[in-house]
Write a protein that holds these residues in place. Structure first.
Motif, PDB file in Angstrom:
ATOM      1  N   MET A  18       0.865  -1.191  -0.064  1.00  0.00           N
ATOM      2  CA  MET A  18      -0.110   0.099  -0.120  1.00  0.00           C
ATOM      3  C   MET A  18       0.922   1.243  -0.162  1.00  0.00           C
ATOM      4  O   MET A  18       1.857   1.444   0.765  1.00  0.00           O
ATOM      5  N   SER A  19       0.564   2.022  -0.977  1.00  0.00           N
ATOM      6  CA  SER A  19       1.460   3.236  -0.784  1.00  0.00           C
ATOM      7  C   SER A  19       1.156   4.322   0.233  1.00  0.00           C
ATOM      8  O   SER A  19       0.016   4.105   0.750  1.00  0.00           O
ATOM      9  N   SER A  36      -4.862  11.324  -7.144  1.00  0.00           N
ATOM     10  CA  SER A  36      -6.204  10.793  -7.083  1.00  0.00           C
ATOM     11  C   SER A  36      -6.316   9.749  -6.006  1.00  0.00           C
ATOM     12  O   SER A  36      -5.135   9.059  -5.662  1.00  0.00           O
ATOM     13  N   GLY A  37      -7.435   9.864  -5.391  1.00  0.00           N
ATOM     14  CA  GLY A  37      -7.692   8.693  -4.169  1.00  0.00           C
ATOM     15  C   GLY A  37      -8.692   9.281  -3.387  1.00  0.00           C
ATOM     16  O   GLY A  37      -9.823   9.868  -3.783  1.00  0.00           O
ATOM     17  N   VAL A  65      -5.399   9.163   0.077  1.00  0.00           N
ATOM     18  CA  VAL A  65      -4.969   8.024   0.366  1.00  0.00           C
ATOM     19  C   VAL A  65      -5.512   6.881  -0.880  1.00  0.00           C
ATOM     20  O   VAL A  65      -6.188   7.421  -1.434  1.00  0.00           O
ATOM     21  N   GLU A  66      -4.907   5.792  -1.004  1.00  0.00           N
ATOM     22  CA  GLU A  66      -5.164   5.060  -1.948  1.00  0.00           C
ATOM     23  C   GLU A  66      -6.333   4.282  -1.655  1.00  0.00           C
ATOM     24  O   GLU A  66      -7.409   3.856  -2.775  1.00  0.00           O
ATOM     25  N   ASN A  67      -6.618   3.662  -0.463  1.00  0.00           N
ATOM     26  CA  ASN A  67      -8.125   3.230  -0.233  1.00  0.00           C
ATOM     27  C   ASN A  67      -8.676   3.829   1.007  1.00  0.00           C
ATOM     28  O   ASN A  67      -8.090   4.419   1.641  1.00  0.00           O
ATOM     29  N   GLN A  71      -7.847   3.423   4.489  1.00  0.00           N
ATOM     30  CA  GLN A  71      -6.465   3.208   4.725  1.00  0.00           C
ATOM     31  C   GLN A  71      -6.132   4.215   6.115  1.00  0.00           C
ATOM     32  O   GLN A  71      -6.808   5.410   5.951  1.00  0.00           O
TER      33      GLN A  71
END
Lengths: 509, 653
Positions: free
Chosen positions: A1-2, A55-56, A78-80, A83
């Motif tokens: 996860m970034s 984007s996220g 965040v990516e998710n 998160q």
């Protein structure tokens, strides 16, 4: 996860230490695309929207109304959606540090390890940006940056002075004598530039914000026994105070007034359609030219030295519901009347949309405050920080049994540079110049179609329903205004209502 | 094969026989210790050759010196009788003769010096012999070599100078017919003795089987050398064991034939009772020695602090030079006054005697003022540096002038394998105060082999120091300091272009030259204002760097600060780190190829000691291209003012 991508409050204005969150343009947890505005915040000079850097999903880490230091994280992308964000929200800003802090106080900002390191490196709290706690990493970074004590000794005296070729050229352009730099060592272009415009030099102000508390020599004591209601001042008011208090405390202020017949201005407006009905533009135009002869009013007094600006950048005060702002017309002395009017017009429109960029409000060397449209007789304007004079323009009045109208011109000036006699000479010269337009009285040419910029107030629903299109002050109707190349703009009044003002009333006369 | 004398050994030779038996027993014990895993590396035994050392030692006097090689146990025991310390040394123990540092091949005590590099000790021996001659001591130097060493050119450089200078030097060749596993028949051309005779050196010839005659011949030889003559002594012999371990391809018939005629084999057969009595005594001694060594601690690492300079805040002083003088004049002046005040200083080199006084005139007339102490040598740089090492071991302070820095390649073995190692290997019993002076640098059209800056190949050798002179601090003062303090091999880099320059403290307007408080200071060109960048250079690049700093300010509005160390090794990285901590930008200027060079090391240490300080870096050096002789191309390739100015502009972008 970034890693979560932090969104920070950028530094828009060197005087800002913090910003206030105004509004979340996207709710917490919302999906956002890169480039989409997500949050708006208030700086001392403008409201700014920040776009998502990636984007996220948006994760707020501050709340509306919170004051956060410049550089602090406002939110994360965040990516998710689920998160977690490990980082704690930044602490609210503490009291701004005083400009002059003694070592003992300043050391309290350091963590214990950082304090020891900082002392080794000869660093003090004012070497660090922001107001938060200073950690070991900050000290190491700052030491590596080379801003330790020895590097900060800019006032060191050297046995000689030497100029680079570029510096010599610049000095010649400004007729600066090498004597100005005696004992200053190696002089480069940047050193000459700093000499020419010290207040704008970021190195001298960046890390030492002027504090209101410090500049108000005396603090008010509230009236005894009277109940009070406390209300925090808005940021722009605070900045206004800061600027004016700085100007006031650094100046020995005096003022001189003259009266000037209104007729000349009216003639000028008629004979110069490019003024678009704005007498202020004419005053800016004439002042800019005069200031070249009266450099004591286009300068700044600092520590026993007179600094004369080599440019005439005239600011004009404007306050029509979005706070007092002073947009600046750079090199006004080299612009035509039309160019000045055009510039002012541009600034006024930006002001009305509350989109005056901070950079348009810096670099002023002289200011004009025109309250003629506010029905005042005269005013005593306060000198801005880094300047030596300001011109106040009063409204038209009629002496008894005289149909001839007059208005006042008041020059507040710093007695450390100028004096009353020079101020009088300046005002008389200005009056003569303005009166000269009387002689040039010719029938007004037929104005062309109104030159209303595309982005001028087109939000018709706001005001078209309120009745006839006319100026709420001078009550001139649209056709009349068109004859004068003027136009209507909506303004927010103190009571919260929107009123229409014509560009003539807005610009004075 | 030499005939064996049929005579029975006289009783009067029993002590020499017992000494030879002692040597053999010690080496046999070493072989068994090796098998037990108590030795490190390997041992080269002289079993079968014992009488060479015994015979020579018989005639030596107090103060005579001996140099040996990888197969030197026998020579050492014969000269010193220090059996116990030798065993402990080879076992790596602190009670060894060199504290366990040197081991089998690197031993020093009582005027005995060994080193395992073939032929290396011949030139060192010549230097020792010259030191004896200069001090007018009635002693001699004996250097043992093997027939394998006849392949080393340094031997013939040494023959030449020993003959020319009439040195009291005896070179003893132990002719055992093999170099490791290679037979002499494959590798040796011509005659052995004729080699020395060609240099006008007297020769003698004997063998170990007729040891009584050998002892007599050795006596004659030593007496002849003591008269102040060199001598070459061939002793035929045979090694009964392998060169080292398990590398023996000789036929067993051959080896067995030599074993039968081996003097000690015969003695034990002819005098079994006497031999047993001797061996009992010897065994007791060796057992006790092994036991003592076994209980002693292994040698420990020495502190490396000398090689790493601790962080100190630099303290700077302005350089003030009252009277500008030429660099070469100042160098000459310092050599002159130090030679006057210190009789131990000796200068050797090519073309250095007056009136010529060296290619760059630094030694002019010194040979006339100090006859014998300033010596022209043949073109033999290897011998020169070796003799320098020998002079230093002999208690003098030799200054070895290498005419061009490029020729240092011929000195590398002596600098790296001898000079830099003796002090450690010999457990601090010696210091090597030897100075190698040499001019580096190009820009004179001398081409690829006479223009290089090769100092990077000599940096980082523990126990040495490398200095680079420049034209802003009096090089005479540097030499004064060096003569007063020298305790280690020191390479001094001069620069061809600097010799003619005047040393003066005048700086570009708006700058000041300063030096720090180190013994060999670092210089700083301090600007009157905050520096935008730091410029690191040394030696011959300084004048160009200084001009570049002037141009960078005058034409490009950029303020640079120069940091210019004199001591390149051991490196003091702190002055340049301090400067970069303020400027954030660094340009490293080197005239030599900067791949894996001084600058690489400075940058690396900067990253280690002050991470984050360095924001932008530029390196200025020549491309990886040999130096052309063609002037315009050489000028374009070697770094100069314009290269540095361009780097300054780039680093500011």
């Amino acid at each position: 996860m970034s890693q979560p991508v932090p969104v920070t409050a950028p530094l828009n204005n060197v005087n800002d230490e913090s910003v206030v969150i105004l509004e979340w343009l996207k709710p917490d947890g919302a999906a956002v695309s890169a480039g989409e505005p997500v949050v708006s915040f208030e700086t001392s000079k403008a409201n700014v929207e920040i776009e998502a850097p990636a984007s996220g999903y948006l994760k707020h880490s501050t709340r509306v109304g919170q004051e956060v230091p410049v550089g602090a994280v406002l939110c994360y992308i965040v990516e998710n959606a689920d998160q977690p964000i490990a980082k704690a929200a930044p602490e609210p800003v503490q009291q701004p540090p005083a400009a002059q802090v003694n070592t003992e106080q300043s050391l309290q900002r350091f963590t214990p390890v950082a304090r020891k390191l900082a002392q080794e490196q000869g660093l003090e709290a004012h070497n660090f940006e922001g107001t938060g706690r200073i950690r070991k990493e900050d000290v190491l970074a700052q030491a590596a940056n080379g801003t330790s004590a020895s590097a900060l000794q800019t006032e060191q005296t050297w046995p000689l002075v030497r100029f680079s070729t570029a510096a010599k050229t610049l000095m010649n352009q400004h007729n600066l004598s090498p004597d100005r730099f005696t004992g200053k060592g190696l002089i480069r272009v940047q050193d000459v530039e700093r000499f020419l415009s010290p207040p704008a030099a970021p190195v001298t102000v960046q890390n030492q914000p002027i504090s209101i508390e410090h500049l108000s020599a005396l603090q008010h004591s509230p009236a005894a026994g009277v109940p009070v209601e406390k209300e925090a001042l808005p940021r722009r008011k605070k900045m206004e105070i800061k600027n004016l208090a700085a100007g006031l405390s650094a100046s020995v202020t005096s003022a001189v007034s003259v009266a000037c017949p209104t007729r000349s201005l009216k003639n000028a407006l008629r004979s110069h359609p490019e003024l678009r009905g704005s007498a202020t533009a004419l005053i800016v135009y004439e002042c800019a030219r005069l200031l070249k002869q009266f450099r004591v009013f286009n300068g700044c007094y600092i520590a026993g030295e007179a600094l004369y600006y080599q440019q005439v950048n005239v600011g004009f005060a404007i306050d029509a519901g979005f706070g007092l702002k002073v947009p600046v017309i750079p090199v006004a002395d080299s612009l035509t009347i039309a160019e000045i009017a055009e510039e002012m017009n541009k600034h006024i429109l930006a002001y009305m949309e509350d989109k005056l960029p901070p950079e348009s409000q810096s670099g002023g060397t002289f200011t004009i405050s025109d309250l003629s449209s506010e029905g005042v007789f005269s005013l005593f304007p306060l000198i801005s920080s880094g300047q030596s004079a300001i011109l106040g323009v009063g409204g038209e009045f009629f002496a008894s049994e005289n149909s001839e109208g007059f208005f006042t011109l008041t020059l507040s000036f710093d007695h450390q540079l100028g004096d009353g006699r020079q101020a009088a000479k300046f005002l008389n010269a200005l009056r003569d110049r303005l009166t000269a337009y009387e002689a040039a009285c010719t029938p007004p040419p037929l104005p062309g179609p109104p030159n209303i910029p595309a982005h001028a107030p087109a939000a018709a629903p706001l005001w078209s329903t309120e009745g006839d299109l006319e100026c709420s002050r001078c009550l001139r109707a649209m056709p009349d205004l068109q004859q004068l190349s003027a136009y209507l703009v909506p303004t927010v009044q103190s009571e919260g209502k929107i009123r229409l003002l014509c560009s003539l009333c807005l610009g004075g006369f | 094969m030499t005939d064996i004398a049929e005579t029975v050994p006289p009783v009067s030779l029993f002590p020499q026989i017992e000494k030879a038996l002692l040597i053999r027993s010690v080496e046999e014990r070493l072989l068994s210790l090796f098998a037990e895993g108590k030795l490190f590396g390997t041992v080269h035994t002289c079993i079968g050759q014992e009488f060479t050392g015994v015979a020579i030692a018989e005639s030596l006097q107090q103060g005579d010196l001996m140099c040996s090689n990888h197969r030197g146990h026998g020579h050492f025991i014969a000269k010193t009788n220090r059996v116990e310390e030798l065993i402990a040394e080879i076992m790596g123990r602190q009670n060894g003769v060199c504290g366990g540092r040197g081991g089998s091949q690197h031993i020093c005590a009582d005027g005995f010096y060994s080193n395992g590099i073939q032929g290396g000790m011949t030139a060192v021996g010549a230097g020792l012999a010259l030191s004896l001659k200069l001090k007018e001591q009635p002693n001699i130097v004996v250097v043992f070599i093997g027939d394998g060493t006849l392949g080393e050119g340094l031997l013939y450089e040494t023959f030449n100078i020993a003959s020319k200078w009439n040195l009291p030097l005896m070179v003893v060749i132990e002719n055992n017919l093999y170099a490791q596993s290679t037979s002499q028949t494959q590798t040796l051309a011509g005659d052995i003795l004729a080699r020395a005779e060609a240099f006008g050196i007297k020769t003698k010839h004997a063998d170990t089987w007729n040891y009584a005659a050998l002892i007599d011949t050795a006596k004659e030889a030593v007496e002849y050398v003591r008269q102040g003559n060199p001598l070459f002594f061939r002793i035929d012999t045979y090694r009964l064991m392998a060169h080292s371990k398990g590398d023996d391809d000789r036929s067993s018939d051959e080896v067995e034939g030599y074993r039968l005629k081996d003097p000690l084999t015969r003695f034990q057969a002819e005098y079994p009772d006497k031999a047993a009595e001797m061996l009992d005594r010897i065994k007791l001694r060796i057992d006790a020695a092994v036991q003592e060594a076994d209980n002693a601690p292994y040698t420990a690492a020495i502190s490396v602090s000398e090689e790493e300079i601790a962080k100190t805040q630099s303290v700077w002083h302005d350089i003030q030079i009252a009277q500008p003088e030429r660099m070469s004049t100042l160098l000459h002046g310092s050599l002159q006054r130090n030679m006057q005040s210190n009789p131990n200083i000796v200068i050797i080199g090519e073309d250095i005697e007056g009136p010529y006084g060296g290619a760059f005139k630094v030694t002019k007339n010194l040979s006339l003022e100090h006859p014998g102490r300033v010596r022209n040598t043949p073109i033999s740089e290897g011998m020169l540096s070796g003799a320098g090492n020998g002079l230093a071991l002999g208690g003098l302070i030799p200054v070895v002038e290498i005419m061009f820095g490029d020729f240092l390649t011929l000195c590398t073995d002596q600098f790296i394998n001898h000079a830099s190692k003796f002090r450690y290997m010999y457990n601090d019993k010696v210091t090597l105060p030897v100075i190698l002076r040499t001019p580096m640098g190009g820009k004179r059209g001398y081409g690829a082999t006479h223009s290089q800056c090769l100092e990077k190949h000599f940096l980082g050798l523990p126990g040495t120091q490398v200095l680079a002179l420049n034209n802003r601090l009096d090089p005479g003062i540097i030499y004064d300091t060096l003569f007063a303090s020298i305790d280690r091999p020191t390479l001094v880099i001069e620069n061809k272009m600097l010799y003619a320059m005047r040393v003066q403290s005048e700086a570009p307007e708006g700058f000041t030259w300063q030096y720090d408080e180190a013994q060999f200071p670092t210089l700083r060109l301090k600007p009157y204002g905050a520096a935008d960048l730091t410029l690191l250079c040394y030696g011959g690049m300084l004048p160009d760097a200084e001009k570049a700093v002037d141009t960078l300010f005058e034409e490009y509005d950029i303020i640079a600060e120069i940091i210019c160390p004199i001591q390149l090794y051991p490196l003091n990285p702190w002055p340049v780190i301090e400067s970069v901590q303020h400027s954030g930008r660094l340009i490293v200027v080197e005239e030599g190829h900067n791949f894996a060079a001084f600058g690489s090391e400075v940058i690396s240490q900067m990253m280690l000691h002050s991470p984050g300080a360095l924001k932008k870096l530029e390196r200025v050096g020549p491309p990886l291209h040999p130096i052309p002789s063609c002037g315009p191309l050489e000028k374009a390739l070697l770094p100069g003012v314009s290269h540095i100015v361009e780097a300054g502009k780039r680093v500011m972008q």
